[in-house]
Design a protein around this motif. Structure first.
Motif, mmCIF file in Angstrom:
data_model
loop_
_atom_site.group_PDB
_atom_site.id
_atom_site.type_symbol
_atom_site.label_atom_id
_atom_site.label_comp_id
_atom_site.label_asym_id
_atom_site.label_seq_id
_atom_site.Cartn_x
_atom_site.Cartn_y
_atom_site.Cartn_z
ATOM 1 N N LYS A 127 -0.844 -31.083 8.231
ATOM 2 C CA LYS A 127 -1.710 -29.895 8.198
ATOM 3 C C LYS A 127 -3.090 -30.198 8.785
ATOM 4 O O LYS A 127 -3.667 -29.386 9.498
ATOM 5 N N ALA A 128 -3.618 -31.365 8.444
ATOM 6 C CA ALA A 128 -4.951 -31.732 8.910
ATOM 7 C C ALA A 128 -4.991 -31.958 10.420
ATOM 8 O O ALA A 128 -5.994 -31.649 11.070
ATOM 9 N N CYS A 129 -3.903 -32.471 10.978
ATOM 10 C CA CYS A 129 -3.893 -32.833 12.394
ATOM 11 C C CYS A 129 -3.473 -31.689 13.324
ATOM 12 O O CYS A 129 -3.900 -31.647 14.480
ATOM 13 N N ILE A 130 -2.638 -30.783 12.846
ATOM 14 C CA ILE A 130 -2.074 -29.751 13.712
ATOM 15 C C ILE A 130 -3.192 -28.944 14.388
ATOM 16 O O ILE A 130 -4.157 -28.541 13.750
ATOM 17 N N GLY A 135 -9.704 -37.503 19.613
ATOM 18 C CA GLY A 135 -11.071 -37.874 19.258
ATOM 19 C C GLY A 135 -11.634 -37.113 18.068
ATOM 20 O O GLY A 135 -12.669 -37.496 17.532
ATOM 21 N N GLU A 136 -10.963 -36.042 17.654
ATOM 22 C CA GLU A 136 -11.448 -35.269 16.510
ATOM 23 C C GLU A 136 -11.213 -36.025 15.213
ATOM 24 O O GLU A 136 -10.253 -36.765 15.089
ATOM 25 N N GLU A 137 -12.112 -35.795 14.257
ATOM 26 C CA GLU A 137 -11.944 -36.353 12.927
ATOM 27 C C GLU A 137 -11.289 -35.320 12.035
ATOM 28 O O GLU A 137 -11.571 -34.122 12.156
ATOM 29 N N VAL A 138 -10.391 -35.783 11.170
ATOM 30 C CA VAL A 138 -9.717 -34.897 10.218
ATOM 31 C C VAL A 138 -9.895 -35.465 8.819
ATOM 32 O O VAL A 138 -9.989 -36.668 8.630
ATOM 33 N N SER A 139 -9.946 -34.565 7.855
ATOM 34 C CA SER A 139 -10.041 -34.961 6.450
ATOM 35 C C SER A 139 -8.729 -34.608 5.777
ATOM 36 O O SER A 139 -8.220 -33.498 5.931
ATOM 37 N N ALA A 144 -6.052 -40.127 -4.185
ATOM 38 C CA ALA A 144 -7.205 -40.997 -4.443
ATOM 39 C C ALA A 144 -8.512 -40.392 -3.928
ATOM 40 O O ALA A 144 -9.551 -41.033 -3.984
ATOM 41 N N GLY A 145 -8.448 -39.171 -3.404
ATOM 42 C CA GLY A 145 -9.639 -38.520 -2.864
ATOM 43 C C GLY A 145 -9.458 -38.182 -1.396
ATOM 44 O O GLY A 145 -8.390 -38.385 -0.814
ATOM 45 N N VAL A 146 -10.490 -37.680 -0.783
ATOM 46 C CA VAL A 146 -10.433 -37.282 0.622
ATOM 47 C C VAL A 146 -10.505 -38.515 1.518
ATOM 48 O O VAL A 146 -11.377 -39.361 1.345
ATOM 49 N N LYS A 147 -9.547 -38.591 2.441
ATOM 50 C CA LYS A 147 -9.529 -39.704 3.418
ATOM 51 C C LYS A 147 -9.876 -39.112 4.778
ATOM 52 O O LYS A 147 -9.410 -38.034 5.124
ATOM 53 N N LYS A 148 -10.650 -39.831 5.553
ATOM 54 C CA LYS A 148 -11.034 -39.378 6.892
ATOM 55 C C LYS A 148 -10.324 -40.225 7.942
ATOM 56 O O LYS A 148 -10.215 -41.442 7.806
ATOM 57 N N TYR A 149 -9.822 -39.533 8.966
ATOM 58 C CA TYR A 149 -9.128 -40.181 10.071
ATOM 59 C C TYR A 149 -9.643 -39.625 11.393
ATOM 60 O O TYR A 149 -10.129 -38.496 11.453
ATOM 61 N N LYS A 150 -9.486 -40.428 12.429
ATOM 62 C CA LYS A 150 -9.817 -39.984 13.784
ATOM 63 C C LYS A 150 -8.524 -39.996 14.588
ATOM 64 O O LYS A 150 -7.734 -40.948 14.502
#
Length: 156
Positions: A127-130, A135-139, A144-150
């Motif tokens: 859901k976060a990536c679609i 280069g965009e960051e997604v949460s 365990a909480g919100v994780k951030k990815y690029k």
């Protein structure tokens, strides 16, 4: 009304093969089990018969579910698949804040296979990536909480 299910072409092929196997092989195996169990006589205390009938019900339910999925399937056209935005059918590489990379194949909900890293578009990461770009960051909401990815890679 049945909901539309998005599938990759491989997912469609896999479901069609599973359906064919259930109809041509599994049904015959269960029919044979029922035939053997009937030969034991009294059905009131025949656990083999009950088990075979139970198995038959489960298989028939799976056949009906696959047929409904195939009837309402939308297959992703891989020739039209872009690497500009993340979509079902893309292979995606994301990187967390510590530099750890995760590579997965984004699929519809009926194709999920965690061992093969086929992740659903309905999962938190999917859901976060679609629709996102390179280069965009997604949460991602995780236990365990919100994780951030690029998003570091999008491939066909």
């Amino acid at each position: 009304m049945a909901t539309q299910t998005t599938l990759t072409s491989q997912g469609l092929k896999d479901l069609e093969e599973r359906l064919e196997h259930l109809k041509s092989v599994t049904r015959k195996e269960i029919a044979e089990k029922i035939k053997v169990a009937l030969s034991f006589g009294d059905l009131s205390e025949n656990s083999e018969y009950d088990e075979a009938k139970n198995e038959q019900g489960i298989v028939e339910a799976e056949i009906a579910e696959i047929e409904a999925t195939l009837k309402n399937a939308k297959v992703v056209d891989e020739d039209e698949l872009s690497t500009e935005h993340v979509n079902i059918g893309n292979t995606v590489v994301i990187e967390d804040e510590s530099g750890k990379k995760i590579k997965f194949f984004l699929v519809g909900s009926k194709e999920v296979d965690m061992k093969a890293m086929k992740i659903s578009d309905e999962s938190p990461i999917g859901k976060a990536c679609i629709g996102r770009k390179l280069g965009e960051e997604v949460s991602v909401e995780a236990p365990a909480g919100v994780k951030k990815y690029k998003i570091v890679e999008i491939d066909k």
